[in-house]
Design a protein around this motif. Structure first.
Motif, short mmCIF file in Angstrom:
data_model
loop_
_atom_site.label_atom_id
_atom_site.label_comp_id
_atom_site.label_asym_id
_atom_site.label_seq_id
_atom_site.Cartn_x
_atom_site.Cartn_y
_atom_site.Cartn_z
N SER A 150 0.82 -1.21 0.00
CA SER A 150 0.00 0.00 0.00
C SER A 150 0.86 1.26 0.00
N TRP A 201 -11.30 -10.42 -0.80
CA TRP A 201 -12.05 -9.19 -1.06
C TRP A 201 -13.40 -9.49 -1.72
N THR A 213 -12.47 -7.73 7.79
CA THR A 213 -13.30 -6.98 6.85
C THR A 213 -14.78 -7.06 7.22
N ILE A 303 -8.24 8.04 0.33
CA ILE A 303 -9.10 7.24 -0.54
C ILE A 303 -8.84 5.75 -0.33
N LEU A 304 -7.56 5.35 -0.26
CA LEU A 304 -7.23 3.94 -0.09
C LEU A 304 -7.74 3.40 1.25
N ALA A 307 -11.53 3.14 1.19
CA ALA A 307 -11.91 2.09 0.25
C ALA A 307 -11.66 0.70 0.83
N VAL A 308 -10.56 0.53 1.57
CA VAL A 308 -10.27 -0.76 2.22
C VAL A 308 -11.30 -1.07 3.30
N THR A 310 -14.33 -0.02 3.67
CA THR A 310 -15.65 -0.30 3.11
C THR A 310 -15.64 -1.48 2.15
N ASN A 311 -14.48 -2.16 2.03
CA ASN A 311 -14.28 -3.32 1.15
C ASN A 311 -14.52 -2.99 -0.32
N THR A 312 -14.23 -1.75 -0.68
CA THR A 312 -14.32 -1.34 -2.09
C THR A 312 -13.11 -1.88 -2.87
N ILE A 313 -11.97 -2.02 -2.20
CA ILE A 313 -10.77 -2.60 -2.78
C ILE A 313 -10.23 -3.65 -1.80
#
Length: 348
Positions: A150, A201, A213, A303-304, A307-308, A310-313
């Motif tokens: 990351s 993911w 997660t 953003i990262l 996003a992590v 919220t399990n977007t990535i």
């Protein structure tokens, strides 16, 4: 900018205490354990920010190359002598003090590239020079990425933004982006655990490693519009592992709800906007690049992290600036803000 940074620091300390008091009591028999360490690092960082802001940013140019070489040396030292924590080797210990060299590397790359790109700005329109600007960054990206993907992504993103800001042509970034996607595909395929993260993911409920997660998503969902109230989180009581670190945004959502989380996101947007304004009003290209690098760092990391959570990535293990627990992170973030303030105070 100073006002937004200070508000984020205060919110960060309050939320950190609320999130970490249980873990501190269980592990160290002190509910204030994490708050005291973070508070000390914050105080040290504020003093450093004031010191750096008072010095003309151009005078730091002499430290650009030594700073970058030091970042490479520290990254090598992490690979050879680093301390492993939760399966990741990211820390170096000097007696009782441990720190993450990757946080220093972010600031070193911003200063180094700002000096390098501003020096060859007239030639950067040619693709050859564009590539030459990016080449020095690849060793540090590879070294950091070996244990901390990351942070390597953040450093690479900072480098791309700085070169993009200085380049008069945009079409050549399409080729660079295509090469970056191909590199990432090869890099992910080289290690089976990276491909496993993608599978987790997509279906976290099917894997034991998807536990963090899922618990984070439960926290976000149970917060509703206004949250359970500050200090009333259930998920921080051992359900979300290491809640005070990467997953602190999920506890914010649970305790403060969508409204509280939205206010924090708005504060980050205000900070990013101020960094953009300072970059556009900087007295020279070097100052503009320093502010742009800090803006890119803040934007990519926020953003990262969200996003992590919220399990977007896929989960990459990245902290939320100014809020997540981490003394090294808060210290170097504030030093970085000091550099930007130095640029801002010299704007005509």
């Amino acid at each position: 900018m100073i006002a937004v940074v200070l508000i984020l620091l205060v919110i960060g300390l309050v939320v950190l205490y609320s999130t970490s008091a249980y873990n501190g009591s269980v592990k160290f028999h002190d509910p204030f354990y994490y708050l005291k360490k973070q508070g000390f690092a914050t105080l040290l960082g504020l003093l450093g920010m004031m010191f750096v802001a008072g010095i003309d940013y151009r005078r730091w140019s002499v430290l650009a190359v030594p700073g970058y070489l030091t970042a490479i040396a520290l990254s090598v030292a992490v690979m050879l002598f680093g301390d492993e924590y939760n399966g990741s080797k990211r820390w170096l210990s000097l007696g009782p003090v441990s720190f993450q060299p990757s946080e220093f590397a972010k600031v070193a790359v911003i200063l180094f590239l700002a000096c390098l790109v501003s020096r060859y700005a007239g030639k950067i329109g040619k693709f050859k020079y564009l590539v030459l600007m990016m080449l020095p960054v690849l060793p540090i990206v590879a070294l950091v990425g070996a244990s901390n993907l990351s942070t390597a992504i953040i450093i690479l993103g900072i480098a791309v933004v700085l070169v993009f800001v200085a380049s008069p042509k945009y079409s050549q970034f399409i080729w660079m982006g295509s090469a970056g996607v191909a590199f990432m595909a090869i890099f992910l395929a080289m290690e089976s655990y990276r491909l496993e993260r993608i599978a987790i993911w997509r279906n976290p409920e099917n894997y034991e490693k998807g536990y963090q997660t899922l618990q984070g998503l439960y926290a976000i969902g149970s917060g509703g519009l206004f949250g359970r109230g500050l200090g009333n989180s259930v998920q921080k009581l051992g359900f979300v592992p290491e809640a005070q670190n990467d997953m602190i945004f999920s506890i914010i959502c649970e305790e403060l709800g969508l409204v509280g989380a939205g206010i924090i996101i708005l504060l980050f947007l205000l900070l990013i906007w101020r960094l953009f304004v300072i970059a556009t009003r900087a007295p020279d290209l070097k100052g503009a690049l320093i502010a742009s690098g800090a803006m890119a760092h803040m934007m990519i990391q926020v953003i990262l992290n969200i996003a992590v959570v919220t399990n977007t990535i896929p989960n990459t293990g990245i902290t939320l600036p100014f809020i997540s627990y981490g003394g090294t992170s808060i210290l170097f973030l504030l030093l970085e803000m000091g550099l930007v303030l130095s640029v801002s105070s010299r704007t005509e």
